[in-house]
Design an enzyme around this catalytic site. Structure first.
Site, PDB file in Angstrom:
ATOM      1  N   CYS A   2      20.903  -3.663 -11.722  1.00 49.53           N
ATOM      2  CA  CYS A   2      21.307  -4.879 -12.423  1.00 49.53           C
ATOM      3  C   CYS A   2      22.821  -4.864 -12.564  1.00 49.53           C
ATOM      4  O   CYS A   2      23.488  -3.909 -12.159  1.00 49.53           O
ATOM      5  CB  CYS A   2      20.678  -4.938 -13.817  1.00 49.53           C
ATOM      6  SG  CYS A   2      18.871  -4.956 -13.787  1.00 49.53           S
ATOM      7  N   LEU A  50      17.970  -7.915 -11.819  1.00 52.38           N
ATOM      8  CA  LEU A  50      17.083  -7.782 -10.668  1.00 52.38           C
ATOM      9  C   LEU A  50      15.773  -7.258 -11.237  1.00 52.38           C
ATOM     10  O   LEU A  50      15.718  -6.138 -11.756  1.00 52.38           O
ATOM     11  CB  LEU A  50      17.649  -6.797  -9.638  1.00 52.38           C
ATOM     12  CG  LEU A  50      16.748  -6.557  -8.418  1.00 52.38           C
ATOM     13  CD1 LEU A  50      16.680  -7.803  -7.543  1.00 52.38           C
ATOM     14  CD2 LEU A  50      17.240  -5.373  -7.593  1.00 52.38           C
ATOM     15  N   ASN A  75      21.845  -0.402 -16.796  1.00 50.69           N
ATOM     16  CA  ASN A  75      21.540  -0.561 -15.382  1.00 50.69           C
ATOM     17  C   ASN A  75      21.015   0.783 -14.906  1.00 50.69           C
ATOM     18  O   ASN A  75      21.711   1.789 -15.037  1.00 50.69           O
ATOM     19  CB  ASN A  75      22.826  -0.948 -14.627  1.00 50.69           C
ATOM     20  CG  ASN A  75      22.662  -0.864 -13.117  1.00 50.69           C
ATOM     21  OD1 ASN A  75      21.560  -0.999 -12.600  1.00 50.69           O
ATOM     22  ND2 ASN A  75      23.756  -0.649 -12.411  1.00 50.69           N
ATOM     23  N   GLY A  76      19.792   0.815 -14.419  1.00 51.76           N
ATOM     24  CA  GLY A  76      19.268   2.091 -13.924  1.00 51.76           C
ATOM     25  C   GLY A  76      17.765   2.167 -14.007  1.00 51.76           C
ATOM     26  O   GLY A  76      17.077   1.178 -14.266  1.00 51.76           O
ATOM     27  N   THR A 337      36.919   6.502   5.677  1.00 53.32           N
ATOM     28  CA  THR A 337      35.550   6.805   6.114  1.00 53.32           C
ATOM     29  C   THR A 337      34.517   6.000   5.324  1.00 53.32           C
ATOM     30  O   THR A 337      33.467   5.630   5.848  1.00 53.32           O
ATOM     31  CB  THR A 337      35.260   8.323   6.038  1.00 53.32           C
ATOM     32  OG1 THR A 337      34.049   8.597   6.736  1.00 53.32           O
ATOM     33  CG2 THR A 337      35.171   8.824   4.611  1.00 53.32           C
ATOM     34  N   ARG A 340      34.422   2.501   6.956  1.00 50.72           N
ATOM     35  CA  ARG A 340      33.735   2.590   8.257  1.00 50.72           C
ATOM     36  C   ARG A 340      32.215   2.656   8.093  1.00 50.72           C
ATOM     37  O   ARG A 340      31.468   1.938   8.740  1.00 50.72           O
ATOM     38  CB  ARG A 340      34.185   3.853   9.000  1.00 50.72           C
ATOM     39  CG  ARG A 340      35.552   3.794   9.608  1.00 50.72           C
ATOM     40  CD  ARG A 340      35.825   5.149  10.240  1.00 50.72           C
ATOM     41  NE  ARG A 340      37.208   5.290  10.678  1.00 50.72           N
ATOM     42  CZ  ARG A 340      37.746   6.446  11.052  1.00 50.72           C
ATOM     43  NH1 ARG A 340      37.018   7.554  11.025  1.00 50.72           N
ATOM     44  NH2 ARG A 340      38.989   6.493  11.455  1.00 50.72           N
TER      45      ARG A 340
END
Length: 561
Positions: A2, A50, A75-76, A337, A340
């Site tokens: 969330c 969510l 959130n979790g 990185t 990418r």
């Protein structure tokens, strides 16, 4: 997964400030709530949901009749909320796993609360009765959290930095936004004016220590001793347990599958356990790559072996290049990185959201750091130094791989689950003698591979497949993804700009055109915030000028054999 957002002591109109909360709407596409705090007109919560558990009563901030003075925005996922209910006799009002935070806090205060949570979390807890605000974040920072705190006590908290950078405040033109440290909680006093004052910042868990919540885990005491068969058995038991507890969801589960060891193990164990609990849908696995890339070919083999409903997302260099700016905006970093590797993950997440109904997505993040999977570990001077490097990488995960995994999936409203970063699994693995954990016979992650050798979970060639970085494996061996990016960027950045890069960007100055290009985009969206990245990710013990594994001698010799 969330999006959480909160302000305390705002001098500006909240209806204007709350526009910042909409910057993280992607994290919770199902519902939104904005709520003022009773008695504090300049304090408020914003929440993007969510819906993964308790579709009916899952909105936040969570408040329950028993504790009318407590407000929780989190959130979790808390995987042990039922075990804690049983152990302490908690009476829940909802089916939301996070409700346990209110009960734990009421029972034993903030330190016990943070220490007893088995899961991933970032939360804001307000206690109006005792005039306290608490912030906390899980051990590895799997769930993100940022804060801004001004000298006069204005506090802003958000899942992503983009929800804080445009906040208005009377005494500061540009308040300093910074990531909240993983494995810590902070206590703040709430003044009658709505402003806050920080009291203490406390580290509540070190990843090397067995977590406090292990006492009420479904897997109880493991056999002790470091003989190889015992160790291998314990690794299998704990990893399977890590995947099992993460099956908690009311939405469809899927899995990212690159065909490398980590994602393949996750997918194989996940599918096995889904069959055991008789879930009424097949496991969808997702691979991304360019035509005939090593990852696509390997993932195909794994999917055929385990029997998943496999999806392949094929992209070309133009699609990848076009995504760079939106990826950097989502990530809030300019690390080479990370950018990418994020492009492929961002595009596959976009596909999952648009084309399927999978929402809870398993992935293999954390294994390389924990089990010494990076190619440069072959060059470690000693097992002890390799162990120290492993711990350093785990400590910085929230700046690199965990950041990538969260933002690229959250950008498309998906919830990520990473069993390799399970507290009990990681603390056990790190407790093993250093010499057991190093690469052996030229093969990294030797102990992890050995542990699953007789399980028949994966084909032998996958179980022993050499390390391939995600940003490399999605392209062909002939031309790496980083080479494709560099060829394009070479035409976009003038040589003179690079020569003067250190003057323009004195902190973490770009040393290549690729690095300069990413930094330009970052500064366009997050000007003056370069300190969010303390340093670039680079391999150690080798004279590397590029973070790609394909530039290292060990990789070249392995692929030429």
């Amino acid at each position: 997964m969330c999006g959480i957002w909160a302000l305390f002591g705002s001098d500006e109109c909240l209806s204007v400030q709350c526009l910042s909360a909409m910057k993280i709407a992607h994290r919770g596409p199902d519902a939104f709530r904005f709520e003022n705090v009773n008695g504090f007109t300049n304090c408020c919560f914003g929440f993007h949901r969510l819906a993964v558990v308790d579709q009916l009563y899952g909105m936040q901030p969570i408040r329950v009749k028993k504790f009318p003075y407590l407000w929780l925005c989190y959130n979790g996922e808390i995987y042990n909320f039922k075990q804690l209910q049983k152990q302490f006799g908690f009476e829940y009002q909802t089916l939301v796993d996070g409700e346990v935070i209110l009960h734990l806090y009421n029972r034993g205060g903030i330190e016990q609360t943070a220490s007893m949570l088995d899961g991933v979390f970032a939360f804001i807890l307000l206690d109006t009765a005792n005039r306290k605000v608490f912030l906390a974040r899980d051990t590895y920072g799997v769930r993100p959290l940022f804060k801004v705190l001004t000298d006069d006590g204005f506090l802003g908290v958000c899942s992503e930095a983009k929800g804080l950078i445009n906040l208005k405040h009377s005494t500061s033109l540009c308040p300093k936004v910074e990531p909240f440290l993983p494995g810590h909680y902070e206590v703040l006093d709430l003044k009658p004016s709505g402003k806050v004052a920080s009291v203490e910042l406390v580290k509540f868990h070190s990843y090397k220590d067995e977590p406090l919540h292990a006492a009420c885990d479904t897997v109880e005491t493991l056999p002790s001793g470091f003989d190889l068969e015992t160790v291998k058995s314990n690794i299998r038991i704990l990893f399977e347990n890590a995947v099992r507890k993460r099956l908690m969801a009311h939405r469809r589960i899927g899995c990212l599958l690159s065909g490398g060891l980590d994602s393949s193990l996750v997918a194989a164990v996940l599918l096995k356990l889904m069959k055991e609990i008789d879930l009424n849908y097949p496991l969808q696995t997702f691979a991304i790559g360019m035509e005939n890339s090593p990852d696509l070919l390997a993932a195909r083999k794994v999917a055929a072996h385990i029997g998943s409903e496999h999806h392949e997302v094929i992209f070309n260099s133009e699609e990848g290049i076009q995504a760079i700016e939106e990826v950097i905006f989502s990530l809030e970093t300019y690390d080479i990185t990370t950018v990418r590797a994020s492009i492929g993950m961002y595009l596959v997440s976009k596909y999952i959201r648009k084309k399927t109904d999978s929402v809870v997505i398993f992935s293999g993040e954390g294994s390389d750091e924990l089990t010494q999977g990076y190619i440069y570990f072959h060059k470690a001077p000693s097992p002890e130094e390799a162990a120290e490097e492993s711990e350093r990488l785990l400590k910085e995960l929230y700046l690199f791989d965990v950041l990538r995994a969260d933002r690229t999936t959250a950008a498309h409203g998906l919830e990520l689950r990473v069993p390799f970063l399970d507290h009990r699994f990681t603390s056990y693995y790190l407790s093993l003698p250093a010499e057991l954990r190093i690469p052996k016979n030229g093969i990294e992650k030797y102990l992890l591979r050995q542990s699953f050798e007789d399980s028949n979970l994966l084909p032998k060639e996958i179980l022993w497949r050499p390390k391939e970085a995600f940003s490399d494996g999605i392209a062909s061996v002939k031309k790496s993804w980083f080479s494709i990016l560099q060829d394009y960027i070479d035409q976009q950045v003038d040589d003179l700009l690079l020569e003067k890069a250190a003057e323009k960007y004195p902190f973490n100055p770009p040393k290549t055109k690729e690095s300069y290009y990413y930094r330009q985009i970052f500064e366009k969206h997050y000007s003056g915030q370069s300190n969010w990245l303390p340093h670039y990710w680079m391999p150690r013990w080798v004279k590397a000028t590029d973070p790609s594994a394909r530039t290292l001698k060990h990789y070249k010799s392995a692929t030429q054999e």
